[in-house]
Write a protein that holds these residues in place. Sequence first.
Motif, short mmCIF file in Angstrom:
data_model
loop_
_atom_site.label_atom_id
_atom_site.label_comp_id
_atom_site.label_asym_id
_atom_site.label_seq_id
_atom_site.Cartn_x
_atom_site.Cartn_y
_atom_site.Cartn_z
N GLY A 136 -6.60 -12.20 3.44
CA GLY A 136 -6.57 -10.55 3.07
C GLY A 136 -5.18 -10.18 3.88
O GLY A 136 -5.01 -8.82 3.85
N PHE A 137 -4.32 -10.90 4.06
CA PHE A 137 -2.94 -10.24 4.46
C PHE A 137 -2.25 -9.56 3.62
O PHE A 137 -1.27 -8.91 3.90
CB PHE A 137 -2.12 -11.56 5.24
CG PHE A 137 -1.35 -12.53 4.13
CD1 PHE A 137 -0.27 -12.32 3.37
CD2 PHE A 137 -2.41 -13.38 3.71
CE1 PHE A 137 0.36 -13.12 2.75
CE2 PHE A 137 -1.83 -14.42 2.72
CZ PHE A 137 -0.45 -14.22 2.30
N LEU A 138 -2.44 -9.58 2.36
CA LEU A 138 -1.70 -8.50 1.08
C LEU A 138 -2.78 -7.55 0.82
O LEU A 138 -2.45 -6.82 -0.05
CB LEU A 138 -1.41 -9.62 0.05
CG LEU A 138 -0.38 -10.55 0.23
CD1 LEU A 138 -0.27 -11.51 -1.15
CD2 LEU A 138 0.91 -9.94 0.58
N ALA A 139 -3.82 -7.24 1.46
CA ALA A 139 -4.78 -6.22 1.25
C ALA A 139 -3.87 -4.96 1.03
O ALA A 139 -2.96 -4.53 1.95
CB ALA A 139 -5.76 -6.17 2.32
N GLY A 140 -4.14 -4.28 -0.08
CA GLY A 140 -3.49 -3.02 -0.29
C GLY A 140 -2.16 -3.26 -0.83
O GLY A 140 -1.48 -2.13 -1.11
N GLN A 141 -1.51 -4.35 -0.76
CA GLN A 141 -0.22 -4.60 -1.48
C GLN A 141 -0.09 -4.96 -2.90
O GLN A 141 0.73 -4.94 -3.69
CB GLN A 141 0.79 -5.69 -0.65
CG GLN A 141 0.72 -5.08 0.94
CD GLN A 141 1.63 -6.05 1.61
OE1 GLN A 141 2.07 -7.07 1.08
NE2 GLN A 141 1.23 -6.06 2.97
N ILE A 142 -1.42 -5.49 -3.32
CA ILE A 142 -1.50 -5.97 -4.81
C ILE A 142 -2.70 -5.46 -5.23
O ILE A 142 -3.77 -4.89 -4.49
CB ILE A 142 -1.41 -7.55 -4.97
CG1 ILE A 142 -2.82 -8.14 -4.08
CG2 ILE A 142 -0.30 -8.01 -4.54
CD1 ILE A 142 -3.07 -9.69 -4.44
N SER A 143 -2.81 -5.41 -6.41
CA SER A 143 -4.22 -4.99 -7.29
C SER A 143 -4.62 -5.81 -8.52
O SER A 143 -3.69 -6.71 -9.17
CB SER A 143 -4.03 -3.46 -7.79
OG SER A 143 -3.03 -3.47 -8.88
#
Length: 79
Positions: free
Chosen positions: A53-60
Amino acid sequence: METINIHEAKTHLSRLVEKAARGEPFIIAKAGKPMVKVVPIEQSPEGEKRRLGFLAGQISVPDDFDRMAGDEIEKLFGE
């Protein structure tokens, strides 16, 4: 880079693997023809964990992700 014949590699495998693990890769040859390259496996530093989850909020991900290109895929498989 050192080239070792397959017979010698079989005889001294433990020593050669230790050497490669220390960062000294080598090539194993059969009848003078290079066959494989032995190199150490890249390892993350001790204790470093992979973070989920280290990219949570950065990709969709689109809501229709699992249905994208469904028509083309059906055509490819004759349905």
